[in-house]
Motif scaffolding. Structure first.
Motif, PDB file in Angstrom:
ATOM      1  N   TYR A   1      -4.414  -8.676  -0.006  1.00  0.00           N
ATOM      2  CA  TYR A   1      -5.197  -9.797   0.527  1.00  0.00           C
ATOM      3  C   TYR A   1      -5.003 -11.042  -0.324  1.00  0.00           C
ATOM      4  O   TYR A   1      -5.491 -12.111   0.001  1.00  0.00           O
ATOM      5  CB  TYR A   1      -6.687  -9.431   0.585  1.00  0.00           C
ATOM      6  CG  TYR A   1      -6.955  -8.335   1.593  1.00  0.00           C
ATOM      7  CD1 TYR A   1      -6.631  -8.517   2.935  1.00  0.00           C
ATOM      8  CD2 TYR A   1      -7.502  -7.121   1.200  1.00  0.00           C
ATOM      9  CE1 TYR A   1      -6.846  -7.513   3.856  1.00  0.00           C
ATOM     10  CE2 TYR A   1      -7.726  -6.112   2.122  1.00  0.00           C
ATOM     11  CZ  TYR A   1      -7.388  -6.314   3.446  1.00  0.00           C
ATOM     12  OH  TYR A   1      -7.599  -5.326   4.358  1.00  0.00           O
TER      13      TYR A   1
ATOM     14  N   SER B   1      -3.822  -6.738  -4.814  1.00  0.00           N
ATOM     15  CA  SER B   1      -4.299  -6.561  -3.452  1.00  0.00           C
ATOM     16  C   SER B   1      -3.450  -7.371  -2.485  1.00  0.00           C
ATOM     17  O   SER B   1      -3.114  -8.525  -2.760  1.00  0.00           O
ATOM     18  CB  SER B   1      -5.750  -7.030  -3.337  1.00  0.00           C
ATOM     19  OG  SER B   1      -6.116  -7.077  -1.977  1.00  0.00           O
TER      20      SER B   1
ATOM     21  N   SER C   1       1.101   3.676  -2.130  1.00  0.00           N
ATOM     22  CA  SER C   1       0.490   4.869  -2.713  1.00  0.00           C
ATOM     23  C   SER C   1       1.450   5.508  -3.717  1.00  0.00           C
ATOM     24  O   SER C   1       2.393   4.847  -4.184  1.00  0.00           O
ATOM     25  CB  SER C   1       0.083   5.840  -1.601  1.00  0.00           C
ATOM     26  OG  SER C   1      -0.742   6.840  -2.127  1.00  0.00           O
TER      27      SER C   1
ATOM     28  N   SER D   1      -7.522  11.410   2.995  1.00  0.00           N
ATOM     29  CA  SER D   1      -6.762  10.165   2.868  1.00  0.00           C
ATOM     30  C   SER D   1      -7.436   9.036   3.640  1.00  0.00           C
ATOM     31  O   SER D   1      -7.351   7.879   3.276  1.00  0.00           O
ATOM     32  CB  SER D   1      -5.316  10.361   3.329  1.00  0.00           C
ATOM     33  OG  SER D   1      -5.270  10.525   4.722  1.00  0.00           O
TER      34      SER D   1
ATOM     35  N   ASN E   1       5.246   9.868   0.282  1.00  0.00           N
ATOM     36  CA  ASN E   1       5.533   8.814   1.264  1.00  0.00           C
ATOM     37  C   ASN E   1       5.803   7.453   0.638  1.00  0.00           C
ATOM     38  O   ASN E   1       6.123   6.504   1.344  1.00  0.00           O
ATOM     39  CB  ASN E   1       4.347   8.646   2.232  1.00  0.00           C
ATOM     40  CG  ASN E   1       4.274   9.792   3.205  1.00  0.00           C
ATOM     41  OD1 ASN E   1       5.224  10.549   3.335  1.00  0.00           O
ATOM     42  ND2 ASN E   1       3.142   9.929   3.872  1.00  0.00           N
TER      43      ASN E   1
ATOM     44  N   ASN F   1       4.186  -2.293  -3.516  1.00  0.00           N
ATOM     45  CA  ASN F   1       2.856  -2.821  -3.849  1.00  0.00           C
ATOM     46  C   ASN F   1       1.777  -1.774  -3.613  1.00  0.00           C
ATOM     47  O   ASN F   1       1.851  -0.973  -2.682  1.00  0.00           O
ATOM     48  CB  ASN F   1       2.569  -4.055  -2.977  1.00  0.00           C
ATOM     49  CG  ASN F   1       1.071  -4.296  -2.808  1.00  0.00           C
ATOM     50  OD1 ASN F   1       0.481  -3.899  -1.805  1.00  0.00           O
ATOM     51  ND2 ASN F   1       0.448  -4.894  -3.791  1.00  0.00           N
ATOM     52  N   ASP F   2       0.786  -1.791  -4.448  1.00  0.00           N
ATOM     53  CA  ASP F   2      -0.480  -1.082  -4.205  1.00  0.00           C
ATOM     54  C   ASP F   2      -1.495  -1.690  -5.162  1.00  0.00           C
ATOM     55  O   ASP F   2      -1.155  -2.580  -5.958  1.00  0.00           O
ATOM     56  CB  ASP F   2      -0.336   0.439  -4.432  1.00  0.00           C
ATOM     57  CG  ASP F   2      -1.354   1.220  -3.599  1.00  0.00           C
ATOM     58  OD1 ASP F   2      -2.563   1.147  -3.915  1.00  0.00           O
ATOM     59  OD2 ASP F   2      -0.958   1.883  -2.628  1.00  0.00           O
TER      60      ASP F   2
ATOM     61  N   GLY G   1       0.835  -1.207   0.000  1.00  0.00           N
ATOM     62  CA  GLY G   1       0.000   0.000   0.000  1.00  0.00           C
ATOM     63  C   GLY G   1       0.861   1.244   0.000  1.00  0.00           C
ATOM     64  O   GLY G   1       0.675   2.160   0.797  1.00  0.00           O
TER      65      GLY G   1
HETATM   66  C1  LIG Z   1      -3.839   6.031   3.128  1.00  0.00           C
HETATM   67  S1  LIG Z   1      -2.867   5.390   1.816  1.00  0.00           S
HETATM   68  C2  LIG Z   1      -1.299   5.163   2.640  1.00  0.00           C
HETATM   69  C3  LIG Z   1      -0.153   5.374   1.716  1.00  0.00           C
HETATM   70  C4  LIG Z   1       1.229   5.261   2.345  1.00  0.00           C
HETATM   71  N1  LIG Z   1       1.495   3.917   2.799  1.00  0.00           N
HETATM   72  C5  LIG Z   1       1.382   6.242   3.486  1.00  0.00           C
HETATM   73  O1  LIG Z   1       1.544   5.839   4.633  1.00  0.00           O
HETATM   74  O2  LIG Z   1       1.342   7.440   3.211  1.00  0.00           O
HETATM   75  C6  LIG Z   1      -3.452   3.710   1.700  1.00  0.00           C
HETATM   76  C7  LIG Z   1      -2.932   3.005   0.459  1.00  0.00           C
HETATM   77  O3  LIG Z   1      -3.221   1.611   0.596  1.00  0.00           O
HETATM   78  C8  LIG Z   1      -3.647   1.133  -0.658  1.00  0.00           C
HETATM   79  N2  LIG Z   1      -4.457  -0.074  -0.439  1.00  0.00           N
HETATM   80  C9  LIG Z   1      -5.665  -0.163   0.168  1.00  0.00           C
HETATM   81  N3  LIG Z   1      -6.101  -1.435   0.149  1.00  0.00           N
HETATM   82  C10 LIG Z   1      -5.137  -2.155  -0.480  1.00  0.00           C
HETATM   83  C11 LIG Z   1      -5.010  -3.535  -0.811  1.00  0.00           C
HETATM   84  N4  LIG Z   1      -5.961  -4.416  -0.492  1.00  0.00           N
HETATM   85  N5  LIG Z   1      -3.901  -3.954  -1.443  1.00  0.00           N
HETATM   86  C12 LIG Z   1      -2.921  -3.073  -1.771  1.00  0.00           C
HETATM   87  N6  LIG Z   1      -2.986  -1.743  -1.484  1.00  0.00           N
HETATM   88  C13 LIG Z   1      -4.084  -1.294  -0.852  1.00  0.00           C
HETATM   89  C14 LIG Z   1      -4.441   2.284  -1.249  1.00  0.00           C
HETATM   90  O4  LIG Z   1      -4.569   2.159  -2.655  1.00  0.00           O
HETATM   91  C15 LIG Z   1      -3.605   3.482  -0.818  1.00  0.00           C
HETATM   92  O5  LIG Z   1      -2.635   3.822  -1.776  1.00  0.00           O
END
Ligand SMILES: C[S@@+](CC[C@H](N)C(=O)[O-])C[C@H]1O[C@@H](n2cnc3c(N)ncnc32)[C@H](O)[C@@H]1O
Length: 256
Positions: free
Chosen positions: A102, A100, A32, A206, A36, A67-68, A30
């Motif tokens: 998951y 994902s 993003s 966010s 960050n 990953n995202d 995740g």
């Molecule tokens: C609030 S942002 C946090 C981004 C960064 N890690 C940070 O701390 O600034 C949450 C990120 O998690 C990703 N995300 C949410 N569910 C996910 C999943 N099931 N698999 C991969 N990424 C996921 C979203 O697309 C998003 O980019």
């Protein structure tokens, strides 16, 4: 989180009784695409560099996997990865793993360290996110017209666990042992002059963008503008924030 990641790297690199790793694979789940995206993996890479420099040994090769979800703006991420690859000590190779978290993302036993922030957990100790979200939507409803029927049918309940609950969930699930758990108020690190209505509105965005977009469509720019305007008009940011202190849970786990 920095000290936790550094602690894990030291443990990984100086594990008595095992061979020094010849390569280290680090992943961020995740990541993003904003500033960050590389923050956590950069801490790990710098810690590896510092560790081997201290013992005047050559660093192992490092592979960084980000990953995202596939919809993420990986173009921007890829451009910023160049800065990591420029480092020659350690040699850093990079890759993107869309999908994902998951689902299965990596080959088995191939990753040494997985970092993730603001994706699995975020906690509010004294007020549930549902309440905060309701309030934000009320704000929006008052200052900017959205469909009343849609507004009334919006129900975005979220439960975010306390430290104790999280500990129990991890222990019950059993795949990981807990190395360390900390509760942290991120505002203690924030420069007060940077704590503006715009930043706070961005923070709400966010947190709640996925649920808001799912229900109302892509209204996020208006959402942020309206929340920001409301705080400016009422001068209520400090009051609002004092009413809802929040905590981030920082957790370090090892495979059981
Ligand atoms: C609030 S942002 C946090 C981004 C960064 N890690 C940070 O701390 O600034 C949450 C990120 O998690 C990703 N995300 C949410 N569910 C996910 C999943 N099931 N698999 C991969 N990424 C996921 C979203 O697309 C998003 O980019």
């Amino acid at each position: 989180m920095k000290s936790l990641i550094e602690g894990v790297i030291v443990e990984l690199c100086s594990n008595a009784g095992t061979l020094q790793p010849r390569k280290i694979v680090i992943a961020d789940l995740g990541c993003s695409s904003g500033p960050n995206a590389l923050a956590l993996v950069s801490i790990a890479v710098n810690a590896i560099h510092a560790h081997y420099l201290q013992f005047q040994q050559p660093s192992p090769e490092v592979s960084v996997l980000l990953n995202d979800l596939p919809e993420n703006d990986f173009n921007t991420v890829v451009k910023s990865l160049v800065t990591l690859r420029q480092s020659n000590n350690p040699v850093v190779l990079t890759g993107i793993t869309p999908g994902s978290f998951y689902e299965r993302l990596f080959t088995s036993e191939s990753v040494h360290l997985i970092c993730s922030s603001n994706t699995y957990i975020g906690s509010q100790r004294y007020e549930s996110d549902a309440t905060l979200m309701d309030r934000s939507c009320c704000i929006t409803h008052r200052l900017w017209c959205i469909d009343k029927e849609k507004f009334d049918s919006f129900y975005g309940l979220m439960h975010e666990p306390s430290l104790k609950e999280l500990r129990e969930i991890i222990q019950e699930e059993g795949s990981f042992s807990i190395r360390e758990m900390r509760e942290h108020d991120p505002r203690t690190d924030i420069n007060k002059t940077l704590s503006t209505p715009g930043i706070f509105a961005g923070f709400l965005r966010s947190l709640f963008e996925p649920v808001i977009v799912q229900h109302f469509g892509y209204v996020m720019d208006e959402f942020v503008r309206t929340v920001e305007r409301r705080y400016i008009l009422e001068g209520s940011l400090q009051e609002e924030r004092a009413k809802c202190p929040y905590a981030m849970l920082v957790v370090s786990l090892a495979k059981a």
